[in-house]
Design a protein around this motif. Structure first.
Motif, PDB file in Angstrom:
ATOM      1  N   ALA A 187       0.841  -1.195   0.000  1.00  0.00           N
ATOM      2  CA  ALA A 187       0.000   0.000   0.000  1.00  0.00           C
ATOM      3  C   ALA A 187       0.875   1.243   0.000  1.00  0.00           C
ATOM      4  O   ALA A 187       1.871   1.310   0.727  1.00  0.00           O
ATOM      5  CB  ALA A 187      -0.927   0.001   1.217  1.00  0.00           C
ATOM      6  N   ALA A 188       0.520   2.219  -0.816  1.00  0.00           N
ATOM      7  CA  ALA A 188       1.337   3.423  -0.925  1.00  0.00           C
ATOM      8  C   ALA A 188       1.404   4.201   0.380  1.00  0.00           C
ATOM      9  O   ALA A 188       2.370   4.934   0.619  1.00  0.00           O
ATOM     10  CB  ALA A 188       0.795   4.319  -2.036  1.00  0.00           C
ATOM     11  N   ASN A 189       0.390   4.028   1.228  1.00  0.00           N
ATOM     12  CA  ASN A 189       0.374   4.739   2.508  1.00  0.00           C
ATOM     13  C   ASN A 189       0.755   3.839   3.684  1.00  0.00           C
ATOM     14  O   ASN A 189       0.492   4.175   4.845  1.00  0.00           O
ATOM     15  CB  ASN A 189      -1.006   5.347   2.757  1.00  0.00           C
ATOM     16  CG  ASN A 189      -2.113   4.290   2.813  1.00  0.00           C
ATOM     17  OD1 ASN A 189      -1.862   3.107   2.593  1.00  0.00           O
ATOM     18  ND2 ASN A 189      -3.332   4.725   3.096  1.00  0.00           N
ATOM     19  N   ALA A 190       1.377   2.697   3.391  1.00  0.00           N
ATOM     20  CA  ALA A 190       1.765   1.779   4.456  1.00  0.00           C
ATOM     21  C   ALA A 190       2.830   2.411   5.352  1.00  0.00           C
ATOM     22  O   ALA A 190       3.626   3.252   4.914  1.00  0.00           O
ATOM     23  CB  ALA A 190       2.289   0.475   3.863  1.00  0.00           C
ATOM     24  N   LYS A 191       2.837   2.009   6.606  1.00  0.00           N
ATOM     25  CA  LYS A 191       3.838   2.506   7.542  1.00  0.00           C
ATOM     26  C   LYS A 191       5.233   2.110   7.067  1.00  0.00           C
ATOM     27  O   LYS A 191       5.486   0.968   6.729  1.00  0.00           O
ATOM     28  CB  LYS A 191       3.578   1.922   8.931  1.00  0.00           C
ATOM     29  CG  LYS A 191       4.523   2.460  10.001  1.00  0.00           C
ATOM     30  CD  LYS A 191       4.205   1.874  11.370  1.00  0.00           C
ATOM     31  CE  LYS A 191       5.166   2.404  12.440  1.00  0.00           C
ATOM     32  NZ  LYS A 191       4.888   1.827  13.786  1.00  0.00           N
ATOM     33  N   GLY A 192       6.121   3.088   7.040  1.00  0.00           N
ATOM     34  CA  GLY A 192       7.480   2.850   6.583  1.00  0.00           C
ATOM     35  C   GLY A 192       7.720   3.219   5.132  1.00  0.00           C
ATOM     36  O   GLY A 192       8.865   3.215   4.675  1.00  0.00           O
ATOM     37  N   VAL A 193       6.641   3.527   4.383  1.00  0.00           N
ATOM     38  CA  VAL A 193       6.772   3.963   2.997  1.00  0.00           C
ATOM     39  C   VAL A 193       6.775   5.489   2.961  1.00  0.00           C
ATOM     40  O   VAL A 193       5.830   6.125   3.433  1.00  0.00           O
ATOM     41  CB  VAL A 193       5.625   3.438   2.113  1.00  0.00           C
ATOM     42  CG1 VAL A 193       5.747   3.993   0.691  1.00  0.00           C
ATOM     43  CG2 VAL A 193       5.616   1.915   2.089  1.00  0.00           C
ATOM     44  N   SER A 194       7.811   6.069   2.441  1.00  0.00           N
ATOM     45  CA  SER A 194       7.875   7.529   2.294  1.00  0.00           C
ATOM     46  C   SER A 194       8.266   7.873   0.869  1.00  0.00           C
ATOM     47  O   SER A 194       9.089   7.175   0.256  1.00  0.00           O
ATOM     48  CB  SER A 194       8.881   8.137   3.278  1.00  0.00           C
ATOM     49  OG  SER A 194      10.181   7.600   3.082  1.00  0.00           O
ATOM     50  N   THR A 195       7.689   8.915   0.334  1.00  0.00           N
ATOM     51  CA  THR A 195       7.935   9.292  -1.054  1.00  0.00           C
ATOM     52  C   THR A 195       8.424  10.731  -1.139  1.00  0.00           C
ATOM     53  O   THR A 195       8.028  11.585  -0.342  1.00  0.00           O
ATOM     54  CB  THR A 195       6.662   9.155  -1.911  1.00  0.00           C
ATOM     55  OG1 THR A 195       5.639  10.006  -1.379  1.00  0.00           O
ATOM     56  CG2 THR A 195       6.169   7.716  -1.916  1.00  0.00           C
ATOM     57  N   THR A 196       9.265  10.968  -2.119  1.00  0.00           N
ATOM     58  CA  THR A 196       9.713  12.321  -2.456  1.00  0.00           C
ATOM     59  C   THR A 196       9.211  12.619  -3.861  1.00  0.00           C
ATOM     60  O   THR A 196       9.843  12.244  -4.856  1.00  0.00           O
ATOM     61  CB  THR A 196      11.240  12.428  -2.407  1.00  0.00           C
ATOM     62  OG1 THR A 196      11.716  12.005  -1.133  1.00  0.00           O
ATOM     63  CG2 THR A 196      11.694  13.856  -2.679  1.00  0.00           C
TER      64      THR A 196
END
Length: 378
Positions: A187-196
């Motif tokens: 999931a794109a909003n899963a914990k530990g996933v960060s985007t720039t």
């Protein structure tokens, strides 16, 4: 080889072309590009209703079970209109789910994609990979009945808009080894996933995606553990074929608008299109585009029908070499024949130049595919 489209393919191409001509003109595109998301949910929904998002997926996933040939004309229209919505990014990631996933995973994940309610992105590229698909350093370690993912993915097109990411990660082996690469749905909003997030030069949204201790369940794994590379190679060849068709649409627009400019721009009391030197350059652009069109037809048909991964890979690389060279020639010639105004933000041809420049690099540039073509001949 028969290059005639079927009646269904012509109807799709006409429907998509009419919609984009009527509802996706350059002014509306500029507003979408400069919006907060850089994408239009209304356009995305309409593309889904027209069937663009259902063609390349199997009937078990709610799609039409079509292939690259079925998508070809729609991608040409998308290329001519410079659509910034993440069609190719979603199709690429969705095909991985369709090809590598189980029946249960297809039934759960893909119907919302077909309906236009879900966007996907494939997080694969990494630092130093230079288009080498086996160069995966991100890791996935077993933790209880699930997995923990760590790593950094670069230039993930469509990631800022995606609901789900298909992530490649190494479950064994070393970067560069064919065995040991696995695919996971995250999931794109899963914990530990960060985007720039950022905009590429062609105004499509992309992001660098960092995975820091991302925990996923066991059913997030697509296909067999460590066997993901074959699916990645197959789907990347499929995406390359679609991108070739998109490039042809953009080239055709560049040719048409340049020819119109040569007919209307006057110098020394006559249209500059009357000068023989410019006519010769225009003819070369036409010939190059038609050669690229023929190559796109060939690669789309081959990725649909070839059961031999070597043959498929050679045709995909040969097509990308031709398309990349054609992108460079057509984009640069169209700008030069427009003069300085061709580079201004207000001219669509300048945005076409940017998209063709990006296409020439995405999924491997000409140099990479020359090496791959030669390697597959051994």
């Amino acid at each position: 080889m028969d290059f005639e489209l079927s009646e269904e393919q012509r109807q799709l191409a006409d429907s998509v072309g009419r919609y984009l001509n009527d509802q996706y003109d350059f002014e509306r595109r500029k507003k979408i590009v400069h919006s907060d998301t850089g994408s239009s949910d209304a356009v995305w929904k309409q593309l889904a209703e027209l069937g663009v998002l259902s063609i390349p997926f199997s009937e078990q996933a709610g799609g039409f079970g079509g292939g690259a040939v079925d998508m070809m004309s729609a991608m040409q229209a998308i290329g001519a209109a410079l659509v910034v919505e993440p069609v190719l990014a979603t199709v690429l990631a969705g095909r991985l789910v369709d090809r590598a996933g189980s029946a249960a995973q297809r039934a759960e994940l893909l119907p919302p994609v077909v309906e236009g309610a879900r966007k996907l992105a494939f997080a694969h590229g990494e630092d130093g990979a230079r288009y080498r698909l086996a160069r995966v350093s991100a890791t996935a370690s077993k933790a209880g009945d699930g997995w923990v993912l760590n790593g950094l993915k670069r230039v993930v097109v469509g990631a800022p808009l995606a609901d789900l990411l298909v992530v490649s990660a190494r479950t064994s082996g070393s970067p560069g080894e064919a065995h040991g690469i696995s695919l996971f749905v995250v999931a794109a909003n899963a914990k530990g996933v960060s985007t720039t997030p950022y905009r590429n030069i062609d105004n499509q949204r992309a992001a660098d995606v960092k995975l820091d201790g991302v925990q996923v369940r066991a059913d997030a794994l697509l296909g067999a553990e460590g066997q993901g590379l074959a699916a990645i190679e197959e789907v990347m060849d499929f995406a390359t074929a679609l991108q070739c068709a998109e490039a042809v649409g953009a080239m055709q627009y560049a040719n048409d608008t340049t020819l119109e400019y040569l007919k209307t721009r006057k110098q020394f009391g006559q249209p500059i299109g009357a000068f023989q030197a410019l006519q010769h350059r225009m003819v070369e652009m036409f010939v190059t585009t038609e050669q690229a069109r023929s190559m796109s037809y060939l690669v789309c048909s081959k990725v649909d029908t070839s059961a031999d991964p070597v043959e498929r890979g050679r045709i995909a690389s040969a097509a990308k070499i031709k398309i990349a060279d054609a992108c460079r020639q057509i984009s640069q010639e169209s700008i030069q024949l427009h003069g300085g105004m061709g580079m201004t933000e207000e001219m669509k041809v300048s945005h076409t130049f940017r998209r063709l420049t990006m296409i020439a690099q995405q999924f491997g540039d000409a140099d990479h595919h020359l090496e791959r073509f030669a390697a597959l001949d051994r």
